[in-house]
Design an enzyme around this catalytic site. Sequence first.
Site, PDB file in Angstrom:
ATOM      1  N   SER A  27       0.327  -4.253  -5.930  1.00  0.00           N
ATOM      2  CA  SER A  27       0.930  -4.036  -7.248  1.00  0.00           C
ATOM      3  C   SER A  27       1.844  -2.804  -7.240  1.00  0.00           C
ATOM      4  O   SER A  27       3.024  -2.875  -7.587  1.00  0.00           O
ATOM      5  CB  SER A  27      -0.210  -3.873  -8.274  1.00  0.00           C
ATOM      6  OG  SER A  27       0.290  -3.487  -9.523  1.00  0.00           O
ATOM      7  N   GLN A  28       1.312  -1.654  -6.816  1.00  0.00           N
ATOM      8  CA  GLN A  28       2.121  -0.435  -6.796  1.00  0.00           C
ATOM      9  C   GLN A  28       3.085  -0.407  -5.619  1.00  0.00           C
ATOM     10  O   GLN A  28       4.220   0.061  -5.732  1.00  0.00           O
ATOM     11  CB  GLN A  28       1.217   0.806  -6.721  1.00  0.00           C
ATOM     12  CG  GLN A  28       0.480   1.104  -8.008  1.00  0.00           C
ATOM     13  CD  GLN A  28       1.427   1.446  -9.158  1.00  0.00           C
ATOM     14  OE1 GLN A  28       2.460   2.074  -8.976  1.00  0.00           O
ATOM     15  NE2 GLN A  28       1.075   1.001 -10.340  1.00  0.00           N
ATOM     16  N   SER A  55       0.503  -8.736   3.016  1.00  0.00           N
ATOM     17  CA  SER A  55       1.510  -7.718   2.674  1.00  0.00           C
ATOM     18  C   SER A  55       2.707  -7.745   3.616  1.00  0.00           C
ATOM     19  O   SER A  55       3.844  -7.533   3.191  1.00  0.00           O
ATOM     20  CB  SER A  55       0.913  -6.318   2.780  1.00  0.00           C
ATOM     21  OG  SER A  55       0.000  -6.117   1.778  1.00  0.00           O
ATOM     22  N   HIS A 110      -3.353   7.952  -6.693  1.00  0.00           N
ATOM     23  CA  HIS A 110      -4.589   8.186  -7.453  1.00  0.00           C
ATOM     24  C   HIS A 110      -5.375   9.207  -6.622  1.00  0.00           C
ATOM     25  O   HIS A 110      -5.381   9.127  -5.380  1.00  0.00           O
ATOM     26  CB  HIS A 110      -5.352   6.871  -7.589  1.00  0.00           C
ATOM     27  CG  HIS A 110      -6.556   6.927  -8.491  1.00  0.00           C
ATOM     28  ND1 HIS A 110      -6.645   7.751  -9.596  1.00  0.00           N
ATOM     29  CD2 HIS A 110      -7.732   6.243  -8.444  1.00  0.00           C
ATOM     30  CE1 HIS A 110      -7.813   7.554 -10.190  1.00  0.00           C
ATOM     31  NE2 HIS A 110      -8.489   6.648  -9.507  1.00  0.00           N
ATOM     32  N   ASP A 193      -8.082   9.206 -15.383  1.00  0.00           N
ATOM     33  CA  ASP A 193      -7.766   7.790 -15.177  1.00  0.00           C
ATOM     34  C   ASP A 193      -9.038   6.940 -15.278  1.00  0.00           C
ATOM     35  O   ASP A 193      -9.065   5.910 -15.951  1.00  0.00           O
ATOM     36  CB  ASP A 193      -7.133   7.632 -13.792  1.00  0.00           C
ATOM     37  CG  ASP A 193      -6.429   6.310 -13.644  1.00  0.00           C
ATOM     38  OD1 ASP A 193      -5.597   5.998 -14.507  1.00  0.00           O
ATOM     39  OD2 ASP A 193      -6.716   5.579 -12.682  1.00  0.00           O
ATOM     40  N   GLU A 197      -9.898   4.123 -18.062  1.00  0.00           N
ATOM     41  CA  GLU A 197     -10.250   2.742 -17.697  1.00  0.00           C
ATOM     42  C   GLU A 197     -11.555   2.306 -18.359  1.00  0.00           C
ATOM     43  O   GLU A 197     -11.674   1.187 -18.857  1.00  0.00           O
ATOM     44  CB  GLU A 197     -10.366   2.616 -16.172  1.00  0.00           C
ATOM     45  CG  GLU A 197      -9.019   2.638 -15.485  1.00  0.00           C
ATOM     46  CD  GLU A 197      -9.100   2.955 -13.995  1.00  0.00           C
ATOM     47  OE1 GLU A 197      -8.113   2.706 -13.300  1.00  0.00           O
ATOM     48  OE2 GLU A 197     -10.118   3.480 -13.519  1.00  0.00           O
ATOM     49  N   SER A 254       0.057  -2.087 -44.369  1.00  0.00           N
ATOM     50  CA  SER A 254      -0.162  -2.250 -45.821  1.00  0.00           C
ATOM     51  C   SER A 254      -1.159  -1.189 -46.289  1.00  0.00           C
ATOM     52  O   SER A 254      -1.878  -0.581 -45.485  1.00  0.00           O
ATOM     53  CB  SER A 254      -0.722  -3.640 -46.100  1.00  0.00           C
ATOM     54  OG  SER A 254      -2.056  -3.707 -45.624  1.00  0.00           O
TER      55      SER A 254
HETATM   56  P1  NDP Z   1      -3.485  -3.597  -4.875  1.00  0.00           P
HETATM   57  O1  NDP Z   1      -4.887  -4.081  -4.847  1.00  0.00           O
HETATM   58  O2  NDP Z   1      -2.482  -4.308  -5.711  1.00  0.00           O
HETATM   59  O3  NDP Z   1      -2.878  -3.556  -3.398  1.00  0.00           O
HETATM   60  C1  NDP Z   1      -3.655  -3.093  -2.378  1.00  0.00           C
HETATM   61  C2  NDP Z   1      -2.889  -3.192  -1.089  1.00  0.00           C
HETATM   62  O4  NDP Z   1      -3.771  -2.673  -0.116  1.00  0.00           O
HETATM   63  C3  NDP Z   1      -2.484  -4.585  -0.670  1.00  0.00           C
HETATM   64  O5  NDP Z   1      -1.175  -4.518  -0.185  1.00  0.00           O
HETATM   65  C4  NDP Z   1      -3.457  -4.901   0.463  1.00  0.00           C
HETATM   66  O6  NDP Z   1      -2.840  -5.655   1.480  1.00  0.00           O
HETATM   67  C5  NDP Z   1      -3.718  -3.527   1.024  1.00  0.00           C
HETATM   68  N1  NDP Z   1      -5.006  -3.453   1.736  1.00  0.00           N
HETATM   69  C6  NDP Z   1      -6.244  -3.531   1.193  1.00  0.00           C
HETATM   70  N2  NDP Z   1      -7.170  -3.435   2.169  1.00  0.00           N
HETATM   71  C7  NDP Z   1      -6.491  -3.275   3.334  1.00  0.00           C
HETATM   72  C8  NDP Z   1      -6.881  -3.121   4.681  1.00  0.00           C
HETATM   73  N3  NDP Z   1      -8.149  -3.091   5.037  1.00  0.00           N
HETATM   74  N4  NDP Z   1      -5.901  -2.977   5.613  1.00  0.00           N
HETATM   75  C9  NDP Z   1      -4.594  -3.004   5.264  1.00  0.00           C
HETATM   76  N5  NDP Z   1      -4.162  -3.177   3.994  1.00  0.00           N
HETATM   77  C10 NDP Z   1      -5.102  -3.304   3.051  1.00  0.00           C
HETATM   78  O7  NDP Z   1      -3.564  -2.027  -5.221  1.00  0.00           O
HETATM   79  P2  NDP Z   1      -2.771  -1.257  -6.347  1.00  0.00           P
HETATM   80  O8  NDP Z   1      -1.320  -1.329  -6.059  1.00  0.00           O
HETATM   81  O9  NDP Z   1      -3.283  -1.648  -7.678  1.00  0.00           O
HETATM   82  O10 NDP Z   1      -3.289   0.242  -6.097  1.00  0.00           O
HETATM   83  C11 NDP Z   1      -2.731   1.062  -5.103  1.00  0.00           C
HETATM   84  C12 NDP Z   1      -2.930   2.502  -5.523  1.00  0.00           C
HETATM   85  O11 NDP Z   1      -2.208   2.728  -6.737  1.00  0.00           O
HETATM   86  C13 NDP Z   1      -4.384   2.862  -5.824  1.00  0.00           C
HETATM   87  O12 NDP Z   1      -4.613   4.172  -5.395  1.00  0.00           O
HETATM   88  C14 NDP Z   1      -4.449   2.771  -7.344  1.00  0.00           C
HETATM   89  O13 NDP Z   1      -5.458   3.583  -7.910  1.00  0.00           O
HETATM   90  C15 NDP Z   1      -3.070   3.285  -7.710  1.00  0.00           C
HETATM   91  N6  NDP Z   1      -2.588   2.891  -9.039  1.00  0.00           N
HETATM   92  C16 NDP Z   1      -2.652   1.580  -9.431  1.00  0.00           C
HETATM   93  C17 NDP Z   1      -2.180   1.203 -10.679  1.00  0.00           C
HETATM   94  C18 NDP Z   1      -2.211  -0.220 -11.129  1.00  0.00           C
HETATM   95  O14 NDP Z   1      -2.060  -0.448 -12.327  1.00  0.00           O
HETATM   96  N7  NDP Z   1      -2.387  -1.215 -10.260  1.00  0.00           N
HETATM   97  C19 NDP Z   1      -1.628   2.198 -11.616  1.00  0.00           C
HETATM   98  C20 NDP Z   1      -1.501   3.526 -11.060  1.00  0.00           C
HETATM   99  C21 NDP Z   1      -2.007   3.847  -9.824  1.00  0.00           C
HETATM  100  P3  NDP Z   1      -3.104  -7.230   1.672  1.00  0.00           P
HETATM  101  O15 NDP Z   1      -2.926  -7.859   0.327  1.00  0.00           O
HETATM  102  O16 NDP Z   1      -2.077  -7.622   2.641  1.00  0.00           O
HETATM  103  O17 NDP Z   1      -4.513  -7.320   2.187  1.00  0.00           O
END
Ligand code: NDP
Length: 326
Positions: A27-28, A55, A110, A193, A197, A254
């Site tokens: 997502s991020q 990814s 985070h 945060d 949540e 209102s």
């Molecule tokens: P997501 O769950 O959307 O993405 C996680 C990513 O991590 C994916 O690309 C996944 O890859 C990868 N991943 C997970 N496990 C492994 C592994 N073992 N080896 C390699 N890659 C791995 O996370 P978010 O984007 O939500 O969160 C990322 C950061 O941003 C966190 O620290 C979160 O707290 C922070 N954050 C998130 C917000 C949100 O609203 N989502 C808001 C603000 C901050 P694959 O899919 O290929 O496995």
Amino acid sequence: FEKIYRDEDVDLSVLDGKTVAIIGYGSQGRAQSMNMRESGVKIIVGAGDRTRHSSWDKAEADGFTVYSIEEAVDKADIVHILLQDPAQPSVYYESIHGHLKPGQTLSFAHGFAILYGTIKPPKDVDVVLFVPNGPGPVTRQKYKDGSGIWGCVSVDQDVSGHARETALAIAKAVGSTRVGVVDMTFQHETEGDNYEEQVLYGGTIHLMRTMYNIMVKNGYPRSFAYAKAIRSIRSIIDDIDAVGIEAYLTSRASRTCEFAVRHSGPRVINEKAMEEIFAETERGIFARNWLQEFSLGMPTLNRMRRTWAESDMEQTGTIWREKFGK
Ligand code: NDP
């Protein structure tokens, strides 16, 4: 009032000639990579083994050069970790820690891993944080619309003497200084945060569910109860954000609504529980429970996902969206 950083306060050129490795393309990761690239920053993506992690293909399809996480760290000046939080320690110690070099910046979205010590970076790298306060797709859309998501930066280690400038430049490249960025501690970012949540997201969603269930139990049509519980809130939030609570209540709502809010609203809120959750968050109890849940394979979450998905309200929501659109 604390300083709120805007575009004019931040120098993006501190990223000139630097390479930012985005580790994790969820997502991020996707949103921040795209925004930064469009702001002129050199981005590479580090992804896990392509046979097990989607990814790699996703980032490549979006036109990024993708490397293994180890290689991306080797090539980067700034390593921006955007992996899901509980997965960060294992990936960090397996693929990142041993590849960090003095002078690099380790950056997070985070503060969880640093605050709770599940990641302990070497002493010779800068450690910073930049968080846009919203989900990735919204961060991306706002950037494309010429706006941004407000956010915060933190510095935990400042070896170079320029760590804050680096974090703020990342914030600017993602679009957040278009609307405002505050500087705070890793502790406040993380606990704030997690508190938001639990209380705001948790409270709002449970309020919607409880309101729906009570109305349906008392004979209201499901579609009406659903619209009341979910749709209504959408119409007031933007208004409140734009003009403030008082102006909303006195000039937009209102008089009956104003009286209802001021008279009955406080009875819905359990302030004692909110204080307890705050104290538990400050004592690290929420973090411990979440790490334990994750390490066990998320049994509680999986069970709740199943039962909630089957709930009457979710089924009504599906029909509602089919009939009335989004
Ligand atoms: P997501 O769950 O959307 O993405 C996680 C990513 O991590 C994916 O690309 C996944 O890859 C990868 N991943 C997970 N496990 C492994 C592994 N073992 N080896 C390699 N890659 C791995 O996370 P978010 O984007 O939500 O969160 C990322 C950061 O941003 C966190 O620290 C979160 O707290 C922070 N954050 C998130 C917000 C949100 O609203 N989502 C808001 C603000 C901050 P694959 O899919 O290929 O496995």
